[in-house]
Design an enzyme around this catalytic site. Structure first.
Site, short mmCIF file in Angstrom:
data_model
loop_
_atom_site.label_atom_id
_atom_site.label_comp_id
_atom_site.label_asym_id
_atom_site.label_seq_id
_atom_site.Cartn_x
_atom_site.Cartn_y
_atom_site.Cartn_z
N CYS A 1 22.96 10.61 3.54
CA CYS A 1 24.28 11.08 4.34
C CYS A 1 24.88 12.50 3.66
O CYS A 1 24.22 12.72 2.62
CB CYS A 1 25.49 9.99 4.02
SG CYS A 1 26.12 9.89 2.73
N CYS B 1 25.89 11.86 -0.14
CA CYS B 1 24.70 11.59 -1.04
C CYS B 1 23.70 13.00 -1.12
O CYS B 1 23.27 13.21 -2.37
CB CYS B 1 23.92 10.58 -0.55
SG CYS B 1 24.66 8.82 -0.96
N HIS C 1 26.88 4.21 -2.52
CA HIS C 1 25.71 4.16 -1.65
C HIS C 1 24.59 4.17 -3.05
O HIS C 1 24.62 4.64 -4.18
CB HIS C 1 25.43 5.40 -0.96
CG HIS C 1 26.20 5.59 0.29
ND1 HIS C 1 26.08 6.47 1.35
CD2 HIS C 1 27.11 4.62 0.85
CE1 HIS C 1 27.03 6.22 2.23
NE2 HIS C 1 27.43 5.12 2.10
N GLU D 1 21.92 6.15 -3.37
CA GLU D 1 21.75 7.24 -4.22
C GLU D 1 22.86 7.67 -5.25
O GLU D 1 22.35 8.03 -6.34
CB GLU D 1 21.71 8.33 -3.21
CG GLU D 1 20.72 8.33 -2.00
CD GLU D 1 21.29 7.85 -0.75
OE1 GLU D 1 22.06 6.64 -0.95
OE2 GLU D 1 21.25 8.39 0.18
#
Ligand SMILES: [Zn+2]
Length: 154
Positions: free
Chosen positions: A88, A91, A58, A60
């Site tokens: 999420c 993260c 992801h 992040e």
């Protein structure tokens, strides 16, 4: 006339949006993230889960890894993270582990978020570091970016 001072927060968010749009062009879910310290960009990244065949890639996570490489530390003391979508659970936890000072995000994510939605990780008693949270930056733009992406894929 004095020019209005540029806002580092909005500039960082603009860069996060650029990363999100670049991710969309790669066919990735359009999310972008930027790590800043003292008004300087330490790292920026967009989603690369398909490209890297990595469910943890992801925006992040990638931005945090790059920022840790840049600083030579697994703790990003005094750093702020900007991301176009509410993080999420994975993260949000990584942001806590990295000791991010402030978290700025665009759109809330009722389906996948873990800050204002879902598990609300930072309110959990087992969360040992919670960043200051600033949601809703360029919120409608962030939501539109995602909506258009998923509409075009249907
Ligand atoms: Zn995530």
């Amino acid at each position: 006339m004095p020019q209005p001072k540029p806002s580092p927060a909005l500039d960082a968010m603009a860069l996060a949006f650029d990363e999100a749009k670049a991710a969309a062009l790669r066919g990735e879910v359009p999310v972008g993230a930027v790590v800043m310290r003292d008004g300087t960009v330490l790292a920026s990244a967009g989603n690369r889960t398909l490209e890297l065949r990595d469910p943890t890639a992801h925006a992040e996570m990638l931005a945090l890894r790059l920022a840790c490489e840049a600083t030579g530390s697994e703790r990003l003391i005094g750093c702020d993270l900007y991301v176009t979508l509410e993080p999420c659970p994975m993260c949000a936890a990584a942001i806590s582990f990295a000791r991010i000072r402030r978290l700025y995000f665009g759109a809330g994510d009722p389906k996948g978020g873990a800050v204002e939605n879902g598990v609300r990780l930072y309110e959990s008693p087992t969360c040992h570091h919670a960043p200051e949270i600033y949601g809703g930056l360029r919120e409608s733009e962030a939501a539109t970016l995602l909506r258009d992406f998923f509409r075009d894929r249907r």
